[in-house]
Structure formats: structure tokens, C-alpha cells
Design an enzyme around this catalytic site. Structure first.
Site, PDB file in Angstrom:
ATOM      1  N   ARG A 182       0.834  -1.217   0.000  1.00  0.00           N
ATOM      2  CA  ARG A 182       0.000   0.000   0.000  1.00  0.00           C
ATOM      3  C   ARG A 182       0.865   1.262   0.000  1.00  0.00           C
ATOM      4  O   ARG A 182       0.517   2.268   0.610  1.00  0.00           O
ATOM      5  CB  ARG A 182      -0.965   0.020   1.184  1.00  0.00           C
ATOM      6  CG  ARG A 182      -1.870  -1.173   1.287  1.00  0.00           C
ATOM      7  CD  ARG A 182      -2.808  -1.317   0.082  1.00  0.00           C
ATOM      8  NE  ARG A 182      -3.638  -2.494   0.227  1.00  0.00           N
ATOM      9  CZ  ARG A 182      -3.311  -3.700  -0.238  1.00  0.00           C
ATOM     10  NH1 ARG A 182      -2.179  -3.864  -0.892  1.00  0.00           N
ATOM     11  NH2 ARG A 182      -4.098  -4.730  -0.065  1.00  0.00           N
ATOM     12  N   SER A 233     -11.590   0.411   3.433  1.00  0.00           N
ATOM     13  CA  SER A 233     -10.912   0.144   4.707  1.00  0.00           C
ATOM     14  C   SER A 233     -10.241   1.414   5.212  1.00  0.00           C
ATOM     15  O   SER A 233      -9.488   2.060   4.488  1.00  0.00           O
ATOM     16  CB  SER A 233      -9.861  -0.952   4.532  1.00  0.00           C
ATOM     17  OG  SER A 233     -10.462  -2.164   4.154  1.00  0.00           O
ATOM     18  N   GLU A 310      -5.406   4.082   6.151  1.00  0.00           N
ATOM     19  CA  GLU A 310      -5.285   3.727   4.738  1.00  0.00           C
ATOM     20  C   GLU A 310      -5.923   4.805   3.874  1.00  0.00           C
ATOM     21  O   GLU A 310      -5.456   5.067   2.772  1.00  0.00           O
ATOM     22  CB  GLU A 310      -5.938   2.366   4.465  1.00  0.00           C
ATOM     23  CG  GLU A 310      -5.710   1.862   3.059  1.00  0.00           C
ATOM     24  CD  GLU A 310      -6.021   0.385   2.903  1.00  0.00           C
ATOM     25  OE1 GLU A 310      -6.370  -0.009   1.782  1.00  0.00           O
ATOM     26  OE2 GLU A 310      -5.905  -0.371   3.873  1.00  0.00           O
TER      27      GLU A 310
END
Length: 318
Positions: A182, A233, A310
């Protein structure tokens, strides 16, 4: 917090855009461009259609001392309630296209919508990108965060990334780019604009590909709040493991901290999937920010683990 852009500053800026024939819109509510459906009115949104227009816009921003931010599909963002101290840049035109280059290679514009784009590519008989058909947003944002799920990441497929930095267009191979879980170097380089990518896939069995697409779609639907407005998320998994070697998930930490279903204003930590915050209909960015801070504090108190967001913030959010 930066000052609101002045009327004279905006007037001269828009006049220059008109003279340069660069598409733009005024007074746009950014919430309609995000999956959260949260976000106030931005004074100007500029929508370049070709690379030369992007370069020209950056020159115009500099000329008029206009602060700016780039917005993609808005699927992983919490947008400010008052985005009135900057101009928004959003790619359009040719950046919304993808083309086959033959032999499993595809050129994909940064403004393509990931879900239909990678579904269509998969349905042409190429395998390896099925997981991307479940990820919302635009390809440019997926590149920046190295989006992934179900054991796959976008950078597993990328042959090259085309981006603009300081007015110059670059093409880089993955080996020339810092990336990880990520993460890519583009997250910290706000002067870089992703223009597109080339990916390479293998030919596969169409029946097996269709089955894989359905399986991943069903898994995604079962792991998210149904028909709720969210940004996906909220927290990254912390990369912490139990003694048996199993990874501790962010949602488990939220659940153990008793945060499932917590409400602030029009925002709620989802009772169904507690690593999601959902907009119940009247949520503000401040409501969501309050819940994010609550989660970070409570989880740290109960587990000693510090969660990292995130989702990204877009503009000033108190």
C-alpha cells in the site's frame, strides 16, 4: 489552514484557462465525486484532457500562485467540508482510455475506472488482473497506493509508469520506483502526477477467468457494508503477528476495543465490518475524523498497537 482564494485571483485564473482552452468547472461540490459522498464546494475544478494541458496547467498554477490538489476516483479519500483554499485538478479526456498493445500488453490511462477497466481486460481472455476488478477508484490512485487484494498487487503487473514531474514527462520501470505494501514513492511526491501505466498479462482460459471474477466479486461483497457510503478500509493491517504466525487484522483490534457501531454525528463505525466508517446520510469530514482519532487512541490503549490510516485526507479537516 490556508486562506480562501480571493475573487480577483480566481477571476484572472479562470480567464487564463479560458484563453488556453483548458476545460474547467466552477463551484463544484466535491462530495459528489467521492464514494463517501462527503466534501464541500471547491471554487474551481480543472479537467485537462491531454498531457500538454497538464503541463500548461501546472505553469498557470505557478503563475497565479494557486495552491492545488489532484483528485481521482475519490474512493479512498475523506474530503474536507470546506475545500475553498485550493483548486482541484482532475484528469479527463484521453486519460479515461485504455488500449491493447498486443500480446497481453495494455496501456491504461490514469483516469480509467479500475473496476470496469480490469473486468473488461480480463474478459478479453487475459489473466492476472482479476483482483483489480474489485477495487474501486481510478487507476492513477491505484498506482500511487500500489492497490491490491487477495494476494495480488498492481505493481505485480506493471511494466512501466508514465508520470509528470516538474513539467517533464517520465516513464519508469517498477525497478526504478520505490514501492511496497500500500505504498509507492508517489505518496510522498505531491508534485508528481500519474498519467498512465502499461501492464503485461498472460493469456488464460476464459471460463476460469469468469469464475475468478465472480469469486472475487462475491468475496468483496461479503466483506464490505452493503449499499453504504464509505471510503473502503480506514486502517491498514498493522503487520503484527500472533504466536501461531497468523496476522492480526485491523478490524479485530477495533472489535476488541469495543468500537463496533460507534456513532459521531452522521458517521458510524460499521456494525457489519468495523474497519469501515460509513456515512449514514449527513456525515461531515469532521465527524469521520473524530471517529478515526477515537479508534487510534482506543486501539492503542487496549492493544499497544498504533494503527495507520489507509484512507487519505483531501484538504484541511479539523
Amino acid at each position: 489552514m490556508s486562506p480562501v482564494l480571493s475573487e480577483s485571483q480566481l477571476r484572472d485564473f479562470k480567464h487564463t484557462l479560458e484563453s488556453s482552452k483548458i476545460p474547467f468547472r466552477s463551484e463544484v461540490r466535491l462530495g459528489i465525486l467521492s464514494s463517501f459522498k462527503i466534501g464541500g464546494v471547491c471554487p474551481v475544478i480543472v479537467e485537462p484532457e491531454i498531457s500538454s494541458q497538464v503541463s500548461e496547467i501546472l505553469h498557470i498554477f505557478s503563475k497565479f500562485d494557486i495552491p492545488w490538489k489532484i483528485l481521482g476516483g475519490g474512493s479512498n479519500l475523506l474530503i474536507s467540508d470546506h475545500p475553498d483554499n485550493f483548486v482541484t485538478l482532475r484528469l479527463s479526456g484521453k486519460f479515461k482510455e485504455f488500449v491493447s498493445l498486443g500480446d497481453g500488453k495494455f496501456k491504461i490511462g490514469a483516469a480509467t475506472n479500475t473496476t470496469p477497466t480490469f473486468r473488461q481486460i480480463s474478459q478479453l481472455g487475459y489473466t492476472g488482473a482479476e483482483f483489480l476488478s474489485t477495487i474501486p477508484g481510478w487507476t492513477g490512485g491505484a498506482v500511487i497506493q500500489n492497490a491490491g487484494c487477495y494476494g495480488g498487487e498492481l505493481f505485480d503487473l506493471i511494466e512501466s509508469v508514465e508520470f509528470l514531474r516538474n513539467g517533464e514527462v517520465f516513464v519508469r520501470k517498477p525497478s526504478e520506483i520505490k514501492y511496497g505494501y500500500r505504498f509507492t514513492e508517489f505518496l510522498n511526491q505531491k508534485d508528481s502526477i500519474i498519467l498512465g501505466i502499461e501492464i503485461l498479462l498472460k493469456e488464460g482460459n476464459l471460463e476460469e477467468i469468469e469464475s475468478s471474477l465472480k469469486d472475487k466479486r462475491d468475496r468483496r461483497n461479503s466483506s464490505q457494508p452493503e449499499n453504504k457510503k464509505s471510503a473502503g478500509s480506514v486502517f491498514k493491517n498493522p503487520k503484527v503477528f500472533r504466536e501461531d504466525g497468523k496476522e492480526i487484522k485491523a478490524w479485530e483490534l477495533l472489535d476488541q476495543a469495543g468500537l463496533r457501531g460507534q456513532i459521531k454525528g452522521g458517521a458510524q463505525i460499521s456494525p457489519e465490518h468495523c474497519n469501515f466508517i460509513v456515512n449514514l446520510g449527513t456525515a461531515t469530514a469532521s465527524d469521520v475524523h473524530y471517529l478515526i482519532d477515537l479508534v487510534v487512541d482506543r486501539v492503542y490503549q487496549t492493544s499497544g498497537i498504533l494503527l495507520n490510516r489507509e484512507i487519505e485526507f483531501f484538504g484541511d479537516i479539523p
